[in-house]
Design an enzyme around this catalytic site. Structure first.
Site, mmCIF file in Angstrom:
data_model
loop_
_atom_site.group_PDB
_atom_site.id
_atom_site.type_symbol
_atom_site.label_atom_id
_atom_site.label_comp_id
_atom_site.label_asym_id
_atom_site.label_seq_id
_atom_site.Cartn_x
_atom_site.Cartn_y
_atom_site.Cartn_z
ATOM 1 N N LYS A 119 0.899 -1.181 0.357
ATOM 2 C CA LYS A 119 -0.001 -0.046 -0.056
ATOM 3 C C LYS A 119 0.905 1.261 -0.163
ATOM 4 C CE LYS A 119 -4.685 0.657 -0.070
ATOM 5 N NZ LYS A 119 -5.853 0.085 -0.763
ATOM 6 N N ASP A 126 -6.884 4.400 -5.159
ATOM 7 C CA ASP A 126 -7.491 4.098 -4.140
ATOM 8 C C ASP A 126 -8.056 5.585 -3.701
ATOM 9 O OD1 ASP A 126 -7.423 2.145 -1.416
ATOM 10 O OD2 ASP A 126 -7.329 4.212 -0.635
#
Length: 457
Positions: A112, A152
């Site tokens: 991430k 995202d």
């Protein structure tokens, strides 16, 4: 380990994982070593991002990439652009991503990244200049067989385009180093819809087992959704397409609640999509729909505003369902709660839902995001496969593969939940814990791969 800084979001995710693994680790204590090792990321990259605003001034933000685990494949996970981004949030998301990716059955590790840059209120040119500066640093650490980021919060098709273009120029190669790309330059059909569609495909199996009377083909089935971004929009559109009724949407400023039996229409959801592309908020709903059909509640999430709801799908951000809101949902008759967002429910809310499930009968069945929202990263994995083959599959092909992945994920979580919930004394009408099932199944897969590769012994 008191010398470490406080990381509340990461500690919450790790605590949930440890609790879920309790029964499994009791039976297999040798896996404790794997848990000790897997919880530490393989690598964390932090860098400075200097970009020029429209006034010619230098601005600076922090950039991050947490490369969590690569035992199952290249690091895979989104890039988030939001002022709240910090290492705690990215470590929690990376840990969740590692086990989520394992549940898809595809060869993807977990990662991430992102920045505390706020794209809201920025011009296209400012976002482009930021993306070029960000990728100038990130490009040194990613690659199609190393680390493949995606979008995202704050990173949509526009940002992916700018990031991909910057990488192509910097490295002089056209490679599948990002997913969520445009359809004509390496993207996949169904990718924008994948998380929302996958969430619905997952809960269809939950409904069939737990409460078939609330089938999504029935207009009488009431579905509460939070959020108004990509995930929530396509979740709502799929619910409407199947025939059930969407009763709520929300954003960071407040909630929009349907006041008629027909709920949200397809046109209104599509108008919300257009509004969000322009950076607008739901408080301006009167611009695109009849004021009499909806009520706007500023500063509130939808969960306490609904007297009756059968299915609740948090789709906004982490920790968006509190204990009080969970109690309100139970009181309103909710039967299925499944996360479209990552860690959408607080620990206290999950405890309330799990306690309701353990009572049996018409209790709440809760699915964690790492299982129920893995459709997005699953289609990212399918995009990687298409890039490797230099092919583009049809929407029907991708949708069929997505349905099968979500079915397999549900069955994997159900089976592991039946075996490792640690609830042998419950009655026959008590459903297994999908929370325990998702965590145990994902953990075993990652831990076994790590052991085979010599990461623990």
């Amino acid at each position: 380990m008191s010398q470490l800084p406080s990381e509340p979001e990461f500690e919450q995710a790790l605590s949930e994982l440890k609790t879920s693994l309790g029964s499994f680790l009791k039976a297999h204590p040798n896996y404790q070593k794997a848990l000790d090792i897997v919880q530490i990321p393989e690598r964390i990259i932090q860098f400075r991002v200097v970009w020029e605003d429209d006034q010619g001034q230098a601005q600076v933000n922090r950039g991050f990439r947490v490369q969590y685990n690569s035992s199952l494949g290249p690091y895979k996970g989104g890039l988030r652009l939001h002022p709240s981004v910090n290492l705690s949030i990215l470590k929690f998301l990376g840990l969740e991503q590692t086990f989520k990716n394992a549940l898809t059955g595809l060869n993807m590790g977990g990662g991430k990244g992102g920045s505390d840059f706020d794209p809201k209120g920025k011009s296209d040119a400012e976002i482009r200049r930021f993306c070029v500066s960000f990728m100038t640093q990130l490009s040194k650490h990613i690659g199609q067989d190393v680390d493949v980021p995606a979008g995202d919060i704050g990173v949509g098709g526009r940002e992916i385009g700018y990031l991909f273009g910057a990488y192509r120029k910097l490295r002089n190669e056209f490679a599948g180093i990002l997913t969520g790309k445009g359809l004509h330059w390496g993207g996949s059909n169904i990718r924008p819809e994948a998380t929302g569609y996958g969430l619905i495909y997952f809960i269809e199996h939950m409904i069939a087992k737990a409460c078939p009377e609330y089938s999504l083909s029935k207009p009488s089935t009431l579905v509460a959704i939070s959020g108004a971004g990509n995930v929530s929009q396509f979740t709502a559109l799929k619910v409407i397409e199947l025939g059930a009724t969407v009763v709520s949407m929300s954003d960071s400023k407040g909630s929009l609640i349907a006041t008629t039996d027909s709920g949200f229409s397809k046109d209104v959801i599509e108008s919300i999509g257009q509004l969000k592309l322009k950076g607008g908020f739901l408080d301006s709903f009167k611009q695109f729909t009849d004021e009499g059909k909806y009520t706007y509640h500023p500063g509130q999430r939808p969960w306490t505003l609904l007297s009756k709801v059968h299915i609740a799908l948090p789709g906004a951000t982490q920790n968006e369902v509190s204990a009080a809101e969970a109690e309100a949902l139970v009181k309103s008759g909710v039967r299925i709660v499944a996360e479209g967002s990552n860690m959408g429910c607080t620990k206290e809310a999950i405890t309330i839902f799990e306690a309701s499930r353990k009572k049996g009968g018409a209790g709440v069945w809760y699915a964690p995001g790492k299982a129920s929202n893995c459709g997005g990263v699953a289609v990212s994995g399918l995009e990687m496969a298409q890039n490797s083959q230099r092919l583009t599959w049809s929407p029907e092909e991708v949708d069929t593969k997505l349905k099968n992945i979500m079915k397999d994920c549900y069955n994997t979580c159900l089976g592991a939940g039946e075996q490792w919930s640690g609830e042998e004394n419950t009655g026959n009408d008590v459903l297994p814990s999908l929370l325990a099932g998702a965590n145990v199944a994902g953990f075993i897969k990652v831990a076994d791969a790590m052991k085979a590769q010599g990461d623990w012994w």
